[in-house]
Design a protein around this motif. Structure first.
Motif, PDB file in Angstrom:
ATOM      1  N   HIS A  43      31.736  36.182  52.289  1.00 55.20           N
ATOM      2  CA  HIS A  43      30.940  35.955  51.082  1.00 55.20           C
ATOM      3  C   HIS A  43      29.741  36.891  51.050  1.00 55.20           C
ATOM      4  N   HIS A  44      29.043  36.989  52.156  1.00 56.69           N
ATOM      5  CA  HIS A  44      27.851  37.826  52.234  1.00 56.69           C
ATOM      6  C   HIS A  44      28.179  39.290  51.944  1.00 56.69           C
ATOM      7  N   THR A  45      29.288  39.779  52.470  1.00 60.39           N
ATOM      8  CA  THR A  45      29.683  41.171  52.243  1.00 60.39           C
ATOM      9  C   THR A  45      29.846  41.444  50.750  1.00 60.39           C
ATOM     10  N   ALA A  46      30.541  40.562  50.061  1.00 64.10           N
ATOM     11  CA  ALA A  46      30.734  40.727  48.616  1.00 64.10           C
ATOM     12  C   ALA A  46      29.414  40.586  47.860  1.00 64.10           C
ATOM     13  N   GLU A  47      28.610  39.634  48.259  1.00 66.69           N
ATOM     14  CA  GLU A  47      27.321  39.396  47.603  1.00 66.69           C
ATOM     15  C   GLU A  47      26.426  40.642  47.685  1.00 66.69           C
ATOM     16  N   VAL A  48      26.410  41.290  48.828  1.00 68.66           N
ATOM     17  CA  VAL A  48      25.592  42.485  49.014  1.00 68.66           C
ATOM     18  C   VAL A  48      26.100  43.623  48.120  1.00 68.66           C
ATOM     19  N   GLU A  49      27.405  43.720  47.944  1.00 68.97           N
ATOM     20  CA  GLU A  49      27.945  44.746  47.051  1.00 68.97           C
ATOM     21  C   GLU A  49      27.461  44.523  45.612  1.00 68.97           C
ATOM     22  N   LYS A  74      40.389  30.942  51.427  1.00 71.19           N
ATOM     23  CA  LYS A  74      40.682  32.367  51.586  1.00 71.19           C
ATOM     24  C   LYS A  74      40.977  33.041  50.253  1.00 71.19           C
ATOM     25  N   ASP A  75      41.781  32.424  49.412  1.00 70.09           N
ATOM     26  CA  ASP A  75      42.126  33.039  48.134  1.00 70.09           C
ATOM     27  C   ASP A  75      40.884  33.313  47.290  1.00 70.09           C
ATOM     28  N   GLU A  76      39.966  32.360  47.236  1.00 80.35           N
ATOM     29  CA  GLU A  76      38.735  32.544  46.464  1.00 80.35           C
ATOM     30  C   GLU A  76      37.860  33.644  47.060  1.00 80.35           C
ATOM     31  N   LEU A  77      37.763  33.675  48.386  1.00 80.04           N
ATOM     32  CA  LEU A  77      36.940  34.692  49.029  1.00 80.04           C
ATOM     33  C   LEU A  77      37.532  36.090  48.847  1.00 80.04           C
ATOM     34  N   VAL A  78      38.845  36.203  48.976  1.00 82.86           N
ATOM     35  CA  VAL A  78      39.501  37.501  48.776  1.00 82.86           C
ATOM     36  C   VAL A  78      39.324  37.961  47.329  1.00 82.86           C
ATOM     37  N   GLU A  79      39.441  37.046  46.400  1.00 84.41           N
ATOM     38  CA  GLU A  79      39.230  37.380  44.984  1.00 84.41           C
ATOM     39  C   GLU A  79      37.785  37.842  44.750  1.00 84.41           C
ATOM     40  N   PHE A  80      36.846  37.182  45.391  1.00 88.95           N
ATOM     41  CA  PHE A  80      35.434  37.559  45.287  1.00 88.95           C
ATOM     42  C   PHE A  80      35.217  38.958  45.869  1.00 88.95           C
ATOM     43  N   LEU A  81      35.837  39.258  46.999  1.00 87.46           N
ATOM     44  CA  LEU A  81      35.740  40.586  47.599  1.00 87.46           C
ATOM     45  C   LEU A  81      36.351  41.650  46.689  1.00 87.46           C
ATOM     46  N   GLU A  82      37.458  41.330  46.059  1.00 88.04           N
ATOM     47  CA  GLU A  82      38.083  42.273  45.115  1.00 88.04           C
ATOM     48  C   GLU A  82      37.157  42.538  43.931  1.00 88.04           C
ATOM     49  N   ALA A  83      36.544  41.473  43.414  1.00 84.63           N
ATOM     50  CA  ALA A  83      35.646  41.615  42.260  1.00 84.63           C
ATOM     51  C   ALA A  83      34.404  42.425  42.623  1.00 84.63           C
ATOM     52  N   SER A  84      33.852  42.189  43.806  1.00 84.77           N
ATOM     53  CA  SER A  84      32.652  42.932  44.204  1.00 84.77           C
ATOM     54  C   SER A  84      32.979  44.401  44.428  1.00 84.77           C
ATOM     55  N   ASN A  85      34.160  44.673  44.977  1.00 87.11           N
ATOM     56  CA  ASN A  85      34.571  46.057  45.183  1.00 87.11           C
ATOM     57  C   ASN A  85      34.743  46.761  43.836  1.00 87.11           C
ATOM     58  N   GLU A  86      35.389  46.102  42.899  1.00 87.04           N
ATOM     59  CA  GLU A  86      35.561  46.701  41.565  1.00 87.04           C
ATOM     60  C   GLU A  86      34.209  46.963  40.911  1.00 87.04           C
ATOM     61  N   ARG A  87      33.279  46.049  41.096  1.00 86.23           N
ATOM     62  CA  ARG A  87      31.959  46.184  40.481  1.00 86.23           C
ATOM     63  C   ARG A  87      31.203  47.383  41.058  1.00 86.23           C
ATOM     64  N   ILE A  88      31.197  47.522  42.381  1.00 85.98           N
ATOM     65  CA  ILE A  88      30.465  48.637  42.980  1.00 85.98           C
ATOM     66  C   ILE A  88      31.164  49.961  42.664  1.00 85.98           C
ATOM     67  N   LEU A  89      32.497  49.957  42.641  1.00 89.03           N
ATOM     68  CA  LEU A  89      33.220  51.179  42.278  1.00 89.03           C
ATOM     69  C   LEU A  89      32.899  51.606  40.850  1.00 89.03           C
ATOM     70  N   GLN A  90      32.883  50.661  39.939  1.00 91.55           N
ATOM     71  CA  GLN A  90      32.558  50.975  38.539  1.00 91.55           C
ATOM     72  C   GLN A  90      31.129  51.485  38.432  1.00 91.55           C
ATOM     73  N   ALA A  91      30.223  50.847  39.163  1.00 96.05           N
ATOM     74  CA  ALA A  91      28.822  51.278  39.132  1.00 96.05           C
ATOM     75  C   ALA A  91      28.685  52.701  39.670  1.00 96.05           C
ATOM     76  N   MET A  92      29.393  53.008  40.756  1.00 91.92           N
ATOM     77  CA  MET A  92      29.343  54.365  41.317  1.00 91.92           C
ATOM     78  C   MET A  92      29.907  55.381  40.324  1.00 91.92           C
ATOM     79  N   LYS A  93      31.014  55.015  39.704  1.00 96.92           N
ATOM     80  CA  LYS A  93      31.671  55.925  38.767  1.00 96.92           C
ATOM     81  C   LYS A  93      30.776  56.235  37.571  1.00 96.92           C
ATOM     82  N   GLU A  94      30.024  55.253  37.119  1.00 98.05           N
ATOM     83  CA  GLU A  94      29.175  55.409  35.934  1.00 98.05           C
ATOM     84  C   GLU A  94      27.862  56.132  36.216  1.00 98.05           C
ATOM     85  N   LEU A  95      27.485  56.253  37.495  1.00 97.67           N
ATOM     86  CA  LEU A  95      26.207  56.887  37.819  1.00 97.67           C
ATOM     87  C   LEU A  95      26.275  58.387  37.538  1.00 97.67           C
TER      88      LEU A  95
END
Length: 142
Positions: A43-49, A74-95
């Motif tokens: 959870h913390h890893t995704a939250e920091v992203e 596990k399913d909820e945490l993995v989904e949260f990790l996927e969402a945080s990864n997509e969010r940081i990737l989108q943010a990087m792409k838009e910078l």
């Protein structure tokens, strides 16, 4: 250039972490050393992203806030990790390219977005190691 340079490195680290999370038996999520559980590390890893996407890349937090999945699901945490990864990737792409090397103030101090990505990579690696350590030496706390 910066996004396309950072992306393969980010993906290599993040995909390995995601694989680790996916492979965890759900019962291991409650294993802990001290007060830190595997579920809380995921959870913390995704939250920091989410926070870094806001602080260093200008991506606003979701209107309904950062998700709060159950730390033992596990399913909820993995989904949260996927969402945080997509969010940081989108943010990087838009910078814009010219902003990757501009220092920005944040609650954890000044850093450029490029340095922030390095910190995120390091952060993910640290927690991957902690997860492994907890799996080997952790206890289930009722």
């Amino acid at each position: 250039m910066t996004y396309s340079t950072v992306l393969p490195i980010w993906n290599a680290i993040r995909e390995r972490f995601h694989k680790t999370a996916n492979a965890l038996p759900e019962q291991d999520l409650s294993l802990q050393l001290g007060t830190t559980s595997i579920g809380s590390l995921l959870h913390h890893t995704a939250e920091v992203e989410y926070m870094f996407a806001q602080w260093f890349f200008g991506k606003a937090m979701p209107e309904d806030g950062i998700p709060k999945p159950a730390l033992t699901n596990k399913d909820e945490l993995v989904e949260f990790l996927e969402a945080s990864n997509e969010r940081i990737l989108q943010a990087m792409k838009e910078l814009p390219e010219e902003n990757w090397h501009k220092s920005m103030e944040s609650p954890i101090g000044a850093s450029t977005p490029l340095e922030a990505v390095g910190r995120l990579m390091y952060h993910t690696g640290i927690h991957a190691g902690q997860i492994s350590l907890i799996q080997k030496n952790g206890n289930t706390v009722e």
